[in-house]
Scaffold this active site. Sequence first.
Site, PDB file in Angstrom:
ATOM      1  N   HIS A   1       3.632  -2.385   3.051  1.00 47.36           N
ATOM      2  CA  HIS A   1       3.670  -1.034   2.501  1.00 47.36           C
ATOM      3  C   HIS A   1       4.939  -0.833   1.687  1.00 47.36           C
ATOM      4  O   HIS A   1       5.916  -1.566   1.852  1.00 47.36           O
ATOM      5  CB  HIS A   1       3.593   0.004   3.631  1.00 47.36           C
ATOM      6  CG  HIS A   1       2.261   0.035   4.301  1.00 47.36           C
ATOM      7  ND1 HIS A   1       1.894  -0.905   5.230  1.00 47.36           N
ATOM      8  CD2 HIS A   1       1.188   0.851   4.133  1.00 47.36           C
ATOM      9  CE1 HIS A   1       0.652  -0.650   5.628  1.00 47.36           C
ATOM     10  NE2 HIS A   1       0.203   0.407   4.984  1.00 47.36           N
TER      11      HIS A   1
ATOM     12  N   ASP B   1       0.817  -1.215   0.000  1.00 50.01           N
ATOM     13  CA  ASP B   1       0.000   0.000   0.000  1.00 50.01           C
ATOM     14  C   ASP B   1       0.857   1.273   0.000  1.00 50.01           C
ATOM     15  O   ASP B   1       2.027   1.259   0.362  1.00 50.01           O
ATOM     16  CB  ASP B   1      -0.889   0.033   1.249  1.00 50.01           C
ATOM     17  CG  ASP B   1      -2.006  -1.007   1.205  1.00 50.01           C
ATOM     18  OD1 ASP B   1      -1.982  -1.881   0.318  1.00 50.01           O
ATOM     19  OD2 ASP B   1      -2.896  -0.945   2.077  1.00 50.01           O
TER      20      ASP B   1
ATOM     21  N   HIS C   1      -5.369   9.384   0.477  1.00 48.08           N
ATOM     22  CA  HIS C   1      -5.150   8.593   1.685  1.00 48.08           C
ATOM     23  C   HIS C   1      -5.839   9.214   2.896  1.00 48.08           C
ATOM     24  O   HIS C   1      -5.225   9.465   3.945  1.00 48.08           O
ATOM     25  CB  HIS C   1      -3.655   8.397   1.967  1.00 48.08           C
ATOM     26  CG  HIS C   1      -3.384   7.165   2.797  1.00 48.08           C
ATOM     27  ND1 HIS C   1      -3.464   7.159   4.161  1.00 48.08           N
ATOM     28  CD2 HIS C   1      -3.090   5.894   2.456  1.00 48.08           C
ATOM     29  CE1 HIS C   1      -3.205   5.953   4.622  1.00 48.08           C
ATOM     30  NE2 HIS C   1      -2.981   5.159   3.589  1.00 48.08           N
TER      31      HIS C   1
HETATM   32 ZN   LIG Z   1      -2.551   3.096   3.324  1.00 51.97          ZN
END
Ligand SMILES: [Zn+2]
Length: 210
Positions: free
Chosen positions: A177, A25, A81
Amino acid sequence: MNKNYDIVPIDKNAGNPKVVLLTFDDGPKDEKTLKPILDILDKHHAKAIFFVNGYRVKAHPELLKEIDERGHAVGNHSYEHIQLGKEKADVIKEQIGKVQTIVEATIGKKPIFFRPPNASANDDVHKIAAEEGLMFMTWSNGSLDWTMSGTKIKDKTKAIIGNVTDQLHPGSNILMHELTWTGAALDELLKTLEGKGYGFVDPASIQTGA
Ligand SMILES: [Zn+2]
């Protein structure tokens, strides 16, 4: 995919149920963070979903193209986000819709997967994602890589592998991430998973029902 966001076989009698889905992500951030992740995925013949933010795609369209050209799926992670579960329909529509538009303009296809930032969602988020033809998911196995900015890189590798293997089960939807320490841990993590008999799901094989 089941209601816990695990990957389950379409045909229970076919294939190896010991698989995981790899997801990254919050990119695309920068070349020096992304490239090692892509190289290690290639080394393990693994494909992943990269859940991207629109403002980052705008800053680095070339990195989105690289993710796509190397055979990975691009997922929608909202434009800025933000916590979509706290927003009204018009903002949610804009946050999701603008990512569909910029991704399509950059790589010629729209995302089919959606993950809301911080898993924050309300009924409108579910509804609007579905209207955009997106499959909603959070995750079922958190690497907790996002909690590790203060620790040493060697300890981070150990912690990431420990977190993933503690929660490991067939179909694990693993949240990671685009972070330098995740890239640094990835080769060892994937080796560990392979050593336990796990394979990596190609996101292209996931039935989205869209
Ligand atoms: Zn995120």
